[in-house]
Each structure stands twice: as structure tokens, then as C-alpha cells.
Design a protein around this motif. Sequence first.
Motif, PDB file in Angstrom:
ATOM      1  N   VAL A 198      -8.810  12.336   4.710  1.00  0.00           N
ATOM      2  CA  VAL A 198      -9.631  11.226   5.206  1.00  0.00           C
ATOM      3  C   VAL A 198      -9.271   9.984   4.397  1.00  0.00           C
ATOM      4  N   TYR A 199      -8.778   8.957   5.087  1.00  0.00           N
ATOM      5  CA  TYR A 199      -8.375   7.717   4.422  1.00  0.00           C
ATOM      6  C   TYR A 199      -9.563   6.757   4.432  1.00  0.00           C
ATOM      7  N   ARG A 200     -10.132   6.518   3.266  1.00  0.00           N
ATOM      8  CA  ARG A 200     -11.324   5.690   3.133  1.00  0.00           C
ATOM      9  C   ARG A 200     -10.989   4.217   2.916  1.00  0.00           C
ATOM     10  N   HIS A 201      -9.851   3.969   2.276  1.00  0.00           N
ATOM     11  CA  HIS A 201      -9.505   2.597   1.900  1.00  0.00           C
ATOM     12  C   HIS A 201      -7.997   2.554   1.675  1.00  0.00           C
ATOM     13  N   GLY A 202      -7.375   1.425   1.952  1.00  0.00           N
ATOM     14  CA  GLY A 202      -5.949   1.296   1.676  1.00  0.00           C
ATOM     15  C   GLY A 202      -5.666   1.579   0.208  1.00  0.00           C
ATOM     16  N   THR A 203      -4.667   2.427  -0.061  1.00  0.00           N
ATOM     17  CA  THR A 203      -4.331   2.805  -1.436  1.00  0.00           C
ATOM     18  C   THR A 203      -3.273   1.853  -1.978  1.00  0.00           C
ATOM     19  N   PRO A 204      -3.621   1.004  -2.937  1.00  0.00           N
ATOM     20  CA  PRO A 204      -2.654   0.021  -3.432  1.00  0.00           C
ATOM     21  C   PRO A 204      -1.575   0.662  -4.295  1.00  0.00           C
ATOM     22  N   LEU A 205      -0.379   0.123  -4.236  1.00  0.00           N
ATOM     23  CA  LEU A 205       0.658   0.532  -5.178  1.00  0.00           C
ATOM     24  C   LEU A 205       0.194   0.179  -6.588  1.00  0.00           C
ATOM     25  N   ARG A 255      -9.500  13.869  -4.396  1.00  0.00           N
ATOM     26  CA  ARG A 255      -9.536  12.468  -3.995  1.00  0.00           C
ATOM     27  C   ARG A 255      -8.546  11.649  -4.806  1.00  0.00           C
ATOM     28  N   LEU A 256      -8.157  10.505  -4.233  1.00  0.00           N
ATOM     29  CA  LEU A 256      -7.347   9.503  -4.921  1.00  0.00           C
ATOM     30  C   LEU A 256      -8.184   8.253  -5.098  1.00  0.00           C
ATOM     31  N   LEU A 257      -8.115   7.680  -6.293  1.00  0.00           N
ATOM     32  CA  LEU A 257      -8.856   6.469  -6.598  1.00  0.00           C
ATOM     33  C   LEU A 257      -7.939   5.456  -7.267  1.00  0.00           C
ATOM     34  N   THR A 258      -8.318   4.183  -7.190  1.00  0.00           N
ATOM     35  CA  THR A 258      -7.613   3.166  -7.954  1.00  0.00           C
ATOM     36  C   THR A 258      -7.940   3.368  -9.435  1.00  0.00           C
ATOM     37  N   ARG A 259      -7.092   2.812 -10.292  1.00  0.00           N
ATOM     38  CA  ARG A 259      -7.296   2.901 -11.744  1.00  0.00           C
ATOM     39  C   ARG A 259      -7.231   1.485 -12.313  1.00  0.00           C
ATOM     40  N   PRO A 260      -8.321   0.733 -12.152  1.00  0.00           N
ATOM     41  CA  PRO A 260      -8.298  -0.682 -12.548  1.00  0.00           C
ATOM     42  C   PRO A 260      -8.087  -0.859 -14.055  1.00  0.00           C
ATOM     43  N   SER A 261      -7.374  -1.907 -14.410  1.00  0.00           N
ATOM     44  CA  SER A 261      -7.149  -2.214 -15.830  1.00  0.00           C
ATOM     45  C   SER A 261      -8.100  -3.290 -16.320  1.00  0.00           C
ATOM     46  N   ASP A 262      -8.903  -3.859 -15.411  1.00  0.00           N
ATOM     47  CA  ASP A 262      -9.796  -4.962 -15.789  1.00  0.00           C
ATOM     48  C   ASP A 262     -11.234  -4.513 -15.999  1.00  0.00           C
ATOM     49  N   GLY A 263     -11.479  -3.199 -16.021  1.00  0.00           N
ATOM     50  CA  GLY A 263     -12.821  -2.704 -16.260  1.00  0.00           C
ATOM     51  C   GLY A 263     -13.686  -2.605 -15.019  1.00  0.00           C
ATOM     52  N   SER A 264     -13.167  -2.994 -13.862  1.00  0.00           N
ATOM     53  CA  SER A 264     -13.945  -2.907 -12.633  1.00  0.00           C
ATOM     54  C   SER A 264     -14.038  -1.457 -12.164  1.00  0.00           C
ATOM     55  N   GLU A 265     -14.942  -1.203 -11.228  1.00  0.00           N
ATOM     56  CA  GLU A 265     -15.156   0.148 -10.730  1.00  0.00           C
ATOM     57  C   GLU A 265     -13.968   0.614  -9.896  1.00  0.00           C
ATOM     58  N   PRO A 266     -13.553   1.878 -10.061  1.00  0.00           N
ATOM     59  CA  PRO A 266     -12.486   2.419  -9.209  1.00  0.00           C
ATOM     60  C   PRO A 266     -12.897   2.419  -7.745  1.00  0.00           C
ATOM     61  N   VAL A 267     -11.911   2.291  -6.862  1.00  0.00           N
ATOM     62  CA  VAL A 267     -12.149   2.340  -5.422  1.00  0.00           C
ATOM     63  C   VAL A 267     -11.674   3.692  -4.895  1.00  0.00           C
ATOM     64  N   LEU A 268     -12.536   4.382  -4.159  1.00  0.00           N
ATOM     65  CA  LEU A 268     -12.150   5.636  -3.522  1.00  0.00           C
ATOM     66  C   LEU A 268     -11.241   5.322  -2.336  1.00  0.00           C
ATOM     67  N   CYS A 269     -10.024   5.840  -2.369  1.00  0.00           N
ATOM     68  CA  CYS A 269      -9.052   5.535  -1.320  1.00  0.00           C
ATOM     69  C   CYS A 269      -8.861   6.672  -0.329  1.00  0.00           C
ATOM     70  N   LEU A 307       0.825  -1.205   0.000  1.00  0.00           N
ATOM     71  CA  LEU A 307       0.000   0.000   0.000  1.00  0.00           C
ATOM     72  C   LEU A 307       0.863   1.261   0.000  1.00  0.00           C
ATOM     73  N   VAL A 308       0.300   2.330  -0.531  1.00  0.00           N
ATOM     74  CA  VAL A 308       0.987   3.626  -0.558  1.00  0.00           C
ATOM     75  C   VAL A 308       1.054   4.198   0.856  1.00  0.00           C
ATOM     76  N   HIS A 309       2.197   4.760   1.222  1.00  0.00           N
ATOM     77  CA  HIS A 309       2.345   5.441   2.509  1.00  0.00           C
ATOM     78  C   HIS A 309       1.333   6.582   2.589  1.00  0.00           C
ATOM     79  N   ALA A 324      -1.091  12.163   1.033  1.00  0.00           N
ATOM     80  CA  ALA A 324      -1.343  13.545   1.432  1.00  0.00           C
ATOM     81  C   ALA A 324      -0.510  14.515   0.600  1.00  0.00           C
ATOM     82  N   LEU A 325       0.739  14.150   0.352  1.00  0.00           N
ATOM     83  CA  LEU A 325       1.637  14.987  -0.452  1.00  0.00           C
ATOM     84  C   LEU A 325       1.061  15.206  -1.843  1.00  0.00           C
ATOM     85  N   ILE A 326       0.618  14.133  -2.471  1.00  0.00           N
ATOM     86  CA  ILE A 326       0.085  14.222  -3.828  1.00  0.00           C
ATOM     87  C   ILE A 326      -1.208  15.032  -3.856  1.00  0.00           C
ATOM     88  N   LEU A 327      -2.070  14.800  -2.888  1.00  0.00           N
ATOM     89  CA  LEU A 327      -3.327  15.542  -2.859  1.00  0.00           C
ATOM     90  C   LEU A 327      -3.108  17.027  -2.580  1.00  0.00           C
TER      91      LEU A 327
END
Length: 239
Positions: free
Chosen positions: A168-175, A197-211, A135-137, A142-145
Amino acid sequence: MSSMHYGRAHHPQAPAGYVHDDMTKAEIKEREAALVPLTDSVRSLVDAVVRTQVPDSVLDDVRRRVEALTDELLADALPGPHGVRFGADGGFRNYGNPVVGKGNAFAPPLEVQRDGEDVWADFSLGPAYEGPPGLVHGGVSALILDQLLGEAASAGGRPGMTGTLTIVYRHGTPLGPLRGEARIESTEGVKAVVRGRLLTRPSDGSEPVLCVEAEGIFILPRWAREAMAAADREHVGDA
């Protein structure tokens, strides 16, 4: 505190580090054609150091070569930080910025996109940004946002320095592949409230996760207000 995105003429009361120089856009382009690939290579080196399992003797040999290369670069170097620089005909540069700096191997880097007041960036974070396993530190998030919110304040015509930043950390942010988004929510005088906000960027067409979600208040400093007022007066005088 993020860098303020402020493109008007340098003001005498501006903090040290806001510098005009004589580089033209053509010269900047030529410089970056050599600088950016070097930064990319050092970024790959950082990733390799994190992940390598080679013998200690190889580490010692690589260290000696890296130290020699470092000495070559320091043969002609600034005595301190790069700061924010403006060329002779434009060309805003902040090569040391840890999020978007073209000369900073720590920066992911982000290629920030704008569409009106909407700001976003698609990017990837590797092992050098890991906190909990895989997971991302949280501090990196926070730095990126902080940077994206500052970019959004600028895009909305309310550039400023970070006054407050609430994360506000909603979900673990995956590398891996991620997307950051930001936009001004409201303004009051020299203050802008920005959300992102930061979200996942899935490559399999699934819905992004709000992190991660963020809200920041950005404030235009006094020296910048004075510089903008002076520029406006000059514009009126030339009309």
C-alpha cells in the motif's frame, strides 16, 4: 519472492543454489574485504552513468575500459547465479541478492538490524532507484519490503518463502535517507504473517513520513520442514 533465511544443514531436496563450500569464516572475511569495496565502486559507477553529461566520445572511451575490466572479472567466474552458500564453519552468503548482496552493485545495500523479533534498516536510495522524478520507483520499495519482511519472519523463528505480498503506497517515497521496519504479526503452522513499512528519515528533526506499508505471508517450504525435522531427530539421538 525473497530469499529464505534458513541456516540449517543443506538438504538433498533443497532447490539448486543452496550450496555448502569449504570457505572458513576467516577466508570469507578476507574475500569480502576485497569484494565489498569493488561492489561499492561499481555502485558509484552506476550512479555516475545515470547522472553524467560528458560528451559522447568520453562515454565511448569509458565503455571500452569497462568492457575490458568486465572481461578480467569473467576470466574466472561461476557459470550461473551465486546462490546461497554456507561456509565450512558457518558464514551465510548471498552475494547476488538485489537488496543485501555484498557482491551486487544494484543492492542499496541494506544493513539489516535485529532486536528480538523487530527488524529494521536505515539506508539511502539515489538516482539509480528513481521512478517518478525525485521519488523511489514503486517496484524498488516493494523489493526492499519483501526482503525486510523475510528477514523479520526469520528473526521471529518462522523463516520461509514469500507466499503473498500486499503493498500500500501511502505517500511518494523521496530519494535519499529512508528507514524500513518489519515484524511478525501472527503465525499459523508453517505460515507467518509479517507487516512492514518504509518511512522517510529526516535530518532536520521533523517527524518521519510513512510512505509505504506491506503485509506478507511467508511459508516454510516442504524440503526445509523435512531438513529441520531430521536435524531435530539427530539432536535427540545425540542427547
